[in-house]
Scaffold this motif. Structure first.
Motif, PDB file in Angstrom:
ATOM      1  N   VAL A 152       0.815  -1.203   0.000  1.00 60.72           N
ATOM      2  CA  VAL A 152       0.000   0.000   0.000  1.00 60.72           C
ATOM      3  C   VAL A 152       0.858   1.265   0.000  1.00 60.72           C
ATOM      4  O   VAL A 152       0.433   2.317  -0.507  1.00 60.72           O
ATOM      5  CB  VAL A 152      -0.960  -0.004   1.216  1.00 60.72           C
ATOM      6  N   TRP A 153       2.073   1.185   0.524  1.00 65.37           N
ATOM      7  CA  TRP A 153       2.948   2.364   0.575  1.00 65.37           C
ATOM      8  C   TRP A 153       3.291   2.868  -0.833  1.00 65.37           C
ATOM      9  O   TRP A 153       3.547   4.056  -1.039  1.00 65.37           O
ATOM     10  CB  TRP A 153       4.233   2.050   1.331  1.00 65.37           C
ATOM     11  N   LEU A 154       3.259   1.977  -1.818  1.00 59.30           N
ATOM     12  CA  LEU A 154       3.588   2.360  -3.188  1.00 59.30           C
ATOM     13  C   LEU A 154       2.477   3.173  -3.848  1.00 59.30           C
ATOM     14  O   LEU A 154       2.703   3.838  -4.859  1.00 59.30           O
ATOM     15  CB  LEU A 154       3.858   1.096  -4.020  1.00 59.30           C
ATOM     16  N   LYS A 155       1.294   3.111  -3.262  1.00 53.55           N
ATOM     17  CA  LYS A 155       0.143   3.792  -3.863  1.00 53.55           C
ATOM     18  C   LYS A 155      -0.087   5.183  -3.270  1.00 53.55           C
ATOM     19  O   LYS A 155      -1.037   5.876  -3.651  1.00 53.55           O
ATOM     20  CB  LYS A 155      -1.119   2.945  -3.667  1.00 53.55           C
ATOM     21  N   LEU A 156       0.783   5.578  -2.324  1.00 56.44           N
ATOM     22  CA  LEU A 156       0.558   6.826  -1.603  1.00 56.44           C
ATOM     23  C   LEU A 156       1.592   7.881  -1.948  1.00 56.44           C
ATOM     24  O   LEU A 156       2.606   7.604  -2.579  1.00 56.44           O
ATOM     25  CB  LEU A 156       0.593   6.549  -0.092  1.00 56.44           C
ATOM     26  N   THR A 157       1.338   9.091  -1.482  1.00 58.06           N
ATOM     27  CA  THR A 157       2.316  10.169  -1.568  1.00 58.06           C
ATOM     28  C   THR A 157       2.736  10.531  -0.147  1.00 58.06           C
ATOM     29  O   THR A 157       2.122  10.076   0.828  1.00 58.06           O
ATOM     30  CB  THR A 157       1.722  11.413  -2.258  1.00 58.06           C
ATOM     31  N   VAL A 158       3.722  11.379  -0.037  1.00 59.05           N
ATOM     32  CA  VAL A 158       4.216  11.765   1.278  1.00 59.05           C
ATOM     33  C   VAL A 158       3.143  12.483   2.105  1.00 59.05           C
ATOM     34  O   VAL A 158       3.174  12.456   3.348  1.00 59.05           O
ATOM     35  CB  VAL A 158       5.481  12.649   1.131  1.00 59.05           C
ATOM     36  N   ASP A 159       2.170  13.086   1.438  1.00 58.17           N
ATOM     37  CA  ASP A 159       1.101  13.781   2.156  1.00 58.17           C
ATOM     38  C   ASP A 159       0.086  12.822   2.765  1.00 58.17           C
ATOM     39  O   ASP A 159      -0.772  13.244   3.551  1.00 58.17           O
ATOM     40  CB  ASP A 159       0.371  14.738   1.209  1.00 58.17           C
ATOM     41  N   ASP A 160       0.175  11.548   2.417  1.00 57.63           N
ATOM     42  CA  ASP A 160      -0.787  10.558   2.910  1.00 57.63           C
ATOM     43  C   ASP A 160      -0.301   9.832   4.160  1.00 57.63           C
ATOM     44  O   ASP A 160      -0.970   8.903   4.641  1.00 57.63           O
ATOM     45  CB  ASP A 160      -1.073   9.507   1.820  1.00 57.63           C
ATOM     46  N   VAL A 161       0.848  10.237   4.687  1.00 54.21           N
ATOM     47  CA  VAL A 161       1.420   9.519   5.832  1.00 54.21           C
ATOM     48  C   VAL A 161       1.748  10.480   6.970  1.00 54.21           C
ATOM     49  O   VAL A 161       1.869  11.694   6.774  1.00 54.21           O
ATOM     50  CB  VAL A 161       2.696   8.740   5.428  1.00 54.21           C
ATOM     51  N   ILE A 162       1.869   9.897   8.146  1.00 53.33           N
ATOM     52  CA  ILE A 162       2.300  10.626   9.343  1.00 53.33           C
ATOM     53  C   ILE A 162       3.749  10.256   9.611  1.00 53.33           C
ATOM     54  O   ILE A 162       4.104   9.071   9.668  1.00 53.33           O
ATOM     55  CB  ILE A 162       1.455  10.226  10.569  1.00 53.33           C
ATOM     56  N   VAL A 163       4.593  11.242   9.777  1.00 54.45           N
ATOM     57  CA  VAL A 163       5.985  11.006  10.155  1.00 54.45           C
ATOM     58  C   VAL A 163       6.322  11.982  11.273  1.00 54.45           C
ATOM     59  O   VAL A 163       6.170  13.194  11.100  1.00 54.45           O
ATOM     60  CB  VAL A 163       6.964  11.208   8.976  1.00 54.45           C
ATOM     61  N   LYS A 164       6.748  11.457  12.410  1.00 56.34           N
ATOM     62  CA  LYS A 164       7.145  12.333  13.512  1.00 56.34           C
ATOM     63  C   LYS A 164       8.357  11.746  14.224  1.00 56.34           C
ATOM     64  O   LYS A 164       8.505  10.533  14.336  1.00 56.34           O
ATOM     65  CB  LYS A 164       5.991  12.537  14.491  1.00 56.34           C
ATOM     66  N   ARG A 165       9.202  12.639  14.650  1.00 62.16           N
ATOM     67  CA  ARG A 165      10.398  12.188  15.351  1.00 62.16           C
ATOM     68  C   ARG A 165      10.055  11.859  16.794  1.00 62.16           C
ATOM     69  O   ARG A 165       9.306  12.596  17.448  1.00 62.16           O
ATOM     70  CB  ARG A 165      11.489  13.262  15.308  1.00 62.16           C
ATOM     71  N   LEU A 166      10.598  10.750  17.278  1.00 62.56           N
ATOM     72  CA  LEU A 166      10.381  10.338  18.653  1.00 62.56           C
ATOM     73  C   LEU A 166      11.428  10.979  19.546  1.00 62.56           C
ATOM     74  O   LEU A 166      12.555  11.212  19.139  1.00 62.56           O
ATOM     75  CB  LEU A 166      10.442   8.810  18.770  1.00 62.56           C
ATOM     76  N   GLY A 167      11.092  11.228  20.799  1.00 65.95           N
ATOM     77  CA  GLY A 167      12.011  11.865  21.732  1.00 65.95           C
ATOM     78  C   GLY A 167      13.174  10.964  22.085  1.00 65.95           C
ATOM     79  O   GLY A 167      13.198   9.766  21.795  1.00 65.95           O
ATOM     80  N   GLY A 168      14.159  11.531  22.799  1.00 71.21           N
ATOM     81  CA  GLY A 168      15.324  10.766  23.240  1.00 71.21           C
ATOM     82  C   GLY A 168      16.250  10.480  22.085  1.00 71.21           C
ATOM     83  O   GLY A 168      16.538  11.332  21.268  1.00 71.21           O
ATOM     84  N   GLY A 169      16.735   9.256  22.005  1.00 66.66           N
ATOM     85  CA  GLY A 169      17.590   8.874  20.899  1.00 66.66           C
ATOM     86  C   GLY A 169      18.981   9.436  20.979  1.00 66.66           C
ATOM     87  O   GLY A 169      19.405  10.186  20.094  1.00 66.66           O
ATOM     88  N   LEU A 170      19.738   9.111  22.056  1.00 63.03           N
ATOM     89  CA  LEU A 170      21.096   9.626  22.187  1.00 63.03           C
ATOM     90  C   LEU A 170      22.093   8.899  21.294  1.00 63.03           C
ATOM     91  O   LEU A 170      23.225   9.326  21.148  1.00 63.03           O
ATOM     92  CB  LEU A 170      21.552   9.523  23.647  1.00 63.03           C
ATOM     93  N   THR A 171      21.696   7.783  20.721  1.00 64.59           N
ATOM     94  CA  THR A 171      22.585   7.034  19.837  1.00 64.59           C
ATOM     95  C   THR A 171      22.020   6.928  18.427  1.00 64.59           C
ATOM     96  O   THR A 171      22.763   6.708  17.481  1.00 64.59           O
ATOM     97  CB  THR A 171      22.820   5.616  20.391  1.00 64.59           C
ATOM     98  N   ASN A 172      20.717   7.074  18.287  1.00 73.17           N
ATOM     99  CA  ASN A 172      20.067   6.977  16.983  1.00 73.17           C
ATOM    100  C   ASN A 172      18.977   8.042  16.879  1.00 73.17           C
ATOM    101  O   ASN A 172      18.534   8.592  17.883  1.00 73.17           O
ATOM    102  CB  ASN A 172      19.415   5.604  16.799  1.00 73.17           C
ATOM    103  N   GLN A 173      18.556   8.310  15.656  1.00 72.36           N
ATOM    104  CA  GLN A 173      17.351   9.093  15.448  1.00 72.36           C
ATOM    105  C   GLN A 173      16.220   8.115  15.166  1.00 72.36           C
ATOM    106  O   GLN A 173      16.362   7.212  14.338  1.00 72.36           O
ATOM    107  CB  GLN A 173      17.524  10.056  14.280  1.00 72.36           C
ATOM    108  N   LEU A 174      15.084   8.305  15.848  1.00 74.53           N
ATOM    109  CA  LEU A 174      13.940   7.412  15.692  1.00 74.53           C
ATOM    110  C   LEU A 174      12.750   8.202  15.156  1.00 74.53           C
ATOM    111  O   LEU A 174      12.449   9.295  15.661  1.00 74.53           O
ATOM    112  CB  LEU A 174      13.573   6.778  17.036  1.00 74.53           C
ATOM    113  N   TYR A 175      12.075   7.622  14.158  1.00 72.15           N
ATOM    114  CA  TYR A 175      10.913   8.285  13.558  1.00 72.15           C
ATOM    115  C   TYR A 175       9.745   7.301  13.497  1.00 72.15           C
ATOM    116  O   TYR A 175       9.914   6.127  13.118  1.00 72.15           O
ATOM    117  CB  TYR A 175      11.228   8.763  12.141  1.00 72.15           C
ATOM    118  N   TYR A 176       8.590   7.784  13.885  1.00 74.54           N
ATOM    119  CA  TYR A 176       7.356   7.012  13.765  1.00 74.54           C
ATOM    120  C   TYR A 176       6.745   7.318  12.404  1.00 74.54           C
ATOM    121  O   TYR A 176       6.548   8.483  12.048  1.00 74.54           O
ATOM    122  CB  TYR A 176       6.390   7.393  14.879  1.00 74.54           C
ATOM    123  N   CYS A 177       6.432   6.277  11.647  1.00 73.12           N
ATOM    124  CA  CYS A 177       5.863   6.441  10.304  1.00 73.12           C
ATOM    125  C   CYS A 177       4.599   5.584  10.194  1.00 73.12           C
ATOM    126  O   CYS A 177       4.636   4.384  10.481  1.00 73.12           O
ATOM    127  CB  CYS A 177       6.853   6.008   9.224  1.00 73.12           C
TER     128      CYS A 177
END
Length: 380
Positions: free
Chosen positions: A40-65
Motif C-alpha cells: 500500500v505504501w507504493l500507492k501513496l504520496t508523502v502527504d498521505d502519511v504521518i511522520v514524527k520524530r520520537l524523543g530521546g535517541g542519544l545514539t540513533n534518530q527514531l521516527y514514527y511512520c
C-alpha cells in the motif's frame, strides 16, 4: 524503538535528541518505507502519511511512520505503522570490525527471527525499519509484578543462550569505563570540579583507584561469557500489548560476561526512571525470584548440564548480580560525568547539576559496595 521511556526526567535533558532533524525527514522516511515495505505504501504520496520524530535517541534518530487514517488498508500483509531508525555515532566504538554496524545487522535479524527483538522490515546502510510496538518500559511498578519479572528473566536467559555469528573474542565492557574516565580527564580538571561542587563521596573515594578495584572484583567473580545485551535496562525492555517482552537496542551487544546484563537491570531496580537521588538497592528477596526464573529457563534450554556448573547456582548468581550491579552504577557515574561535554553537542555543561547527579550515583555505588563487603562476597 522505545518511546514510552523517553519522557522528561531528572536523568536526561528534556527533549534532547541526537543530531539535528533533517528538513526533508518526512520525505526521507516515506521513501524508505516505500522501498522496503512496498504494498500500500507504493500507492501513496508523502502527504498521505504521518511522520514524527520520537524523543530521546542519544545514539540513533527514531521516527514514527504510519498511514493517515484515511489511507489505512485492509491488507494486513504490509505493516502500516513502523519505526525508522537512522544511525548516529555510537558511544562505544568497535574498532575491530571494518564496518562498525555490521554486527548490528546480524544481531537485529537474528533477534527478529527469534522474536526476542523488534521485527525487522528493512536494513540499509544508515539504519533500519522496525515494527512499532504499543508498550510500556520495564519500570519500578513492574519490578513488583511477579509475572512480568519472570518473563523478563526468562527472556534474558534466552538471549544469553543465543549462538550469534559475531566475533566471540576481544570484547571488554570495562575498557569502555576506562575510556569514559580518560575522556573526562581530558575535558576538565575532575578534582577541582569535585572540590568546587562539594562532592564528598567523590572526594573520599578516588575514581581511578575505585575503577581498578572494580575490575579486579569483576574478574574474581568469574562470570561466564555469553552473548550479552550489555545495555539491559528498563528503557530497552518493552512490555508490549500483544507481543510479550520485546528487547530493543542491541547495538552494543557482544560476547562478554553475562553479569553485565544483571548489573544493568538491577542497578536501577526499585527506582523511578531518572531518580538518581534515591539511595536504594534491592534486598535478596527481591532479587531471588528473578534469578530463580533465569535458572529455570536456562535449565529448560540446556538441560541439567547447566546446573552442574557451580557458576549457575543460585548462590553464585546472587553474588554475580550484586557485583555487576556495581558496574552498572559505575557506568552511570562516568557516563553522567562526561555526557554533557561530549555526547550532546550544543547543550551547555551545567557543572552543578552534572556533579550532583554524579555524586548521587557514586553514593548509590558505595551503598551497595558496603553491603557487598559486609556480606564478604569479595575478599580482594
Amino acid at each position: 524503538m522505545s518511546i514510552s521511556g523517553n519522557n522528561c526526567t531528572k536523568l536526561v535533558v528534556k527533549n534532547v535528541m541526537r543530531g539535528s532533524t533533517p528538513p526533508d525527514y518526512k520525505q526521507k522516511c516515506f521513501d524508505l518505507c516505500r522501498d522496503y515495505l512496498g504494498g500500500v505504501w507504493l500507492k501513496l504520496t508523502v502527504d498521505d502519511v504521518i511522520v514524527k520524530r520520537l524523543g530521546g535517541g542519544l545514539t540513533n534518530q527514531l521516527y514514527y511512520c504510519a498511514l493517515n487514517d484515511g489511507h489505512i488498508s485492509s491488507d494486513n500483509k504490509v505493516s502500516q505503522e513502523v519505526t525508522v531508525r537512522l544511525y548516529q555515532e555510537k558511544h562505544f566504538k568497535d574498532t575491530n570490525d571494518g564496518y562498525e554496524r555490521l554486527s548490528d545487522v546480524i544481531i537485529a535479524l537474528i533477534m527478529s527471527e527469534k522474536k526476542l527483538g523488534p521485527k525487522i522490515y528493512g536494513l540499509f546502510e544508515s539504519g533500519q525499519i522496525m515494527a512499532y510496538y504499543k508498550h510500556k518500559c520495564f519500570r519500578k511498578d513492574d519490578h513488583k509484578n511477579a509475572q512480568i519479572v519472570t518473563q523478563v528473566a526468562k527472556t534474558l536467559a534466552q538471549i544469553h543462550a543465543m549462538d550469534v555469528a559475531v566475533r566471540k573474542t576481544g570484547n571488554s565492557f570495562m575498557d569502555n569505563l576506562d575510556n569514559f574516565l580518560d575522556e573526562s580527564k581530558s575535558l576538565f580538571d575532575i578534582k577541582s570540579l569535585i572540590n568546587e561542587s562539594n562532592c564528598q563521596t567523590l572526594s573520599d573515594h578516588e575514581l581511578t583507584e575505585e575503577l581498578s578495584w572494580l575490575k579486579k572484583s569483576v574478574a574474581a567473580v568469574d562470570s561466564p561469557v555469553t552473548f550479552t545485551h550489555i545495555d539491559f535496562r528498563g528503557n530497552n525492555i518493552m512490555i508490549t500489548e500483544n507481543d510479550g517482552i520485546v528487547v530493543c537496542d542491541f547495538e552494543y551487544s557482544c560476547y562478554d560476561c553475562r553479569g553485565y546484563d544483571f548489573g544493568s537491570v538491577f542497578s536501577e531496580w526499585g527506582k523511578e526512571f531518572g531518580h538518581y537521588d534515591h539511595i536504594y538497592y534491592p534486598e535478596d528477596n527481591e532479587i531471588k525470584p528473578f534469578v530463580e526464573s533465569y535458572i529455570e529457563e536456562s535449565t529448560k534450554i540446556f538441560g541439567k548440564e547447566f546446573t552442574r556448573d557451580e557458576r549457575n547456582s543460585l548462590k553464585h548468581l546472587m553474588k554475580e548480580v550484586k557485583i555487576f550491579s556495581l558496574v552498572g552504577l559505575m557506568f552511570y557515574v562516568l557516563f553522567t560525568l562526561k555526557m554533557n561535554q561530549s555526547f550532546i553537542p550544543g547543550i551547555p555543561f551545567d557543572k552543578k547539576i552534572v556533579m550532583q547527579r554524579t555524586e548521587y550515583y557514586y553514593k548509590n555505588y558505595y551503598n551497595l559496595k558496603e553491603k557487598i563487603l559486609k556480606e564478604k562476597l569479595i575478599t580482594i
